[in-house]
Scaffold this motif. Structure first.
Motif, PDB file in Angstrom:
ATOM      1  N   THR A 121       0.958  -1.006   0.021  1.00 53.74           N
ATOM      2  CA  THR A 121      -0.085   0.046   0.059  1.00 53.74           C
ATOM      3  C   THR A 121       0.955   1.267   0.037  1.00 53.74           C
ATOM      4  O   THR A 121       0.443   2.319  -0.772  1.00 53.74           O
ATOM      5  N   GLN A 122       1.920   1.272   0.668  1.00 48.71           N
ATOM      6  CA  GLN A 122       2.634   2.364   0.899  1.00 48.71           C
ATOM      7  C   GLN A 122       3.401   2.556  -0.538  1.00 48.71           C
ATOM      8  O   GLN A 122       3.522   3.721  -0.945  1.00 48.71           O
ATOM      9  N   LEU A 124       2.173   1.575  -3.405  1.00 43.73           N
ATOM     10  CA  LEU A 124       1.137   2.163  -4.339  1.00 43.73           C
ATOM     11  C   LEU A 124       0.836   3.705  -4.056  1.00 43.73           C
ATOM     12  O   LEU A 124       0.720   4.431  -5.106  1.00 43.73           O
ATOM     13  N   ASN A 125       0.776   4.061  -2.735  1.00 43.74           N
ATOM     14  CA  ASN A 125       0.573   5.409  -2.404  1.00 43.74           C
ATOM     15  C   ASN A 125       1.738   6.461  -3.131  1.00 43.74           C
ATOM     16  O   ASN A 125       1.223   7.578  -3.582  1.00 43.74           O
ATOM     17  N   HIS A 126       3.020   5.828  -3.099  1.00 39.26           N
ATOM     18  CA  HIS A 126       3.923   6.748  -3.666  1.00 39.26           C
ATOM     19  C   HIS A 126       4.111   6.812  -5.016  1.00 39.26           C
ATOM     20  O   HIS A 126       4.483   7.759  -5.980  1.00 39.26           O
ATOM     21  N   HIS A 130      -3.265  10.254  -5.912  1.00 39.64           N
ATOM     22  CA  HIS A 130      -4.609  10.502  -5.508  1.00 39.64           C
ATOM     23  C   HIS A 130      -5.170   9.036  -5.399  1.00 39.64           C
ATOM     24  O   HIS A 130      -6.485   8.839  -5.809  1.00 39.64           O
ATOM     25  N   LEU A 131      -4.453   8.145  -4.725  1.00 43.26           N
ATOM     26  CA  LEU A 131      -4.859   6.712  -4.966  1.00 43.26           C
ATOM     27  C   LEU A 131      -5.966   6.444  -3.977  1.00 43.26           C
ATOM     28  O   LEU A 131      -7.034   5.762  -4.309  1.00 43.26           O
ATOM     29  N   GLU A 132      -6.135   7.248  -2.790  1.00 38.73           N
ATOM     30  CA  GLU A 132      -7.174   6.912  -1.961  1.00 38.73           C
ATOM     31  C   GLU A 132      -8.521   7.610  -2.654  1.00 38.73           C
ATOM     32  O   GLU A 132      -9.831   6.836  -2.314  1.00 38.73           O
ATOM     33  N   ASP A 133      -8.505   8.513  -3.473  1.00 39.36           N
ATOM     34  CA  ASP A 133      -9.582   9.192  -4.238  1.00 39.36           C
ATOM     35  C   ASP A 133     -10.102   7.948  -5.228  1.00 39.36           C
ATOM     36  O   ASP A 133     -11.188   7.748  -5.490  1.00 39.36           O
TER      37      ASP A 133
END
Length: 171
Positions: A121-122, A124-126, A130-133
């Motif tokens: 997840t980390q 992918l976030n980097h 706007h991954l959460e969106d």
């Protein structure tokens, strides 16, 4: 008082205020782990009691969906909450297949295996802005399941340890 639960309890209780209000009568020991439910805390409490914890009161707070979910958190929980024999009991209680059972056993014994989804997840976030969106568009808010009976959700693990269990179920 041992207070266990997921983020709903963590964000729903003002710990400093609670500790101040109960300072003369009891100590508050909070343990929170997000996305945990009934089986995570059932086995987590068993482990704590086996290791000598003897709280007068146990408060368990999780959301309805997590309370009714027949599963355990696949990361963090195996290492933090389960002993090796608990892992096999969880697999039996939840009728897990061999792959899921192996994942729990590996998660119990390997920090890397236990945290692999967090690492993924980390990364992918980097990599994805706007991954959460994006996930908000894909993941719909789950419906609240109909509650048949809460009688099956008893923390019998506390029996014999002179603890009173207060179950809190929140939407």
């Amino acid at each position: 008082m041992l207070m266990v639960g997921n983020s709903l309890l963590l964000h729903g209780v003002e710990l400093d205020r609670l500790k101040a209000l109960t300072a003369n009568s009891m100590q508050v020991y909070p343990i929170f782990l997000e996305a945990t439910g009934y089986y995570d805390w059932l086995y987590g409490l068993r482990r704590l009691f086996r290791r000598g914890a003897r709280p007068q009161v146990v408060v368990v707070g999780v959301g309805v969906n997590y309370f009714l979910k027949n599963g355990v958190r696949q990361d963090y929980a195996p290492m933090l909450f389960f002993d090796a024999e608990d892992t096999l009991a969880v697999a039996s209680d939840l009728h897990l297949d061999r792959t899921a059972t192996s994942n729990l056993l590996l998660g119990h014994s390997s920090v890397f295996w236990d945290t692999r989804s967090v690492i993924r997840t980390q990364i992918l976030n980097h990599m994805v802005p706007h991954l959460e969106d994006l996930f908000l568009l894909v993941n719909q808010k789950p419906a609240i399941p109909r509650i048949r009976s809460l009688k099956r959700f008893r923390f019998s693990v506390c029996e014999g340890f002179a603890s009173y269990v207060k179950q809190t179920v929140r939407n």
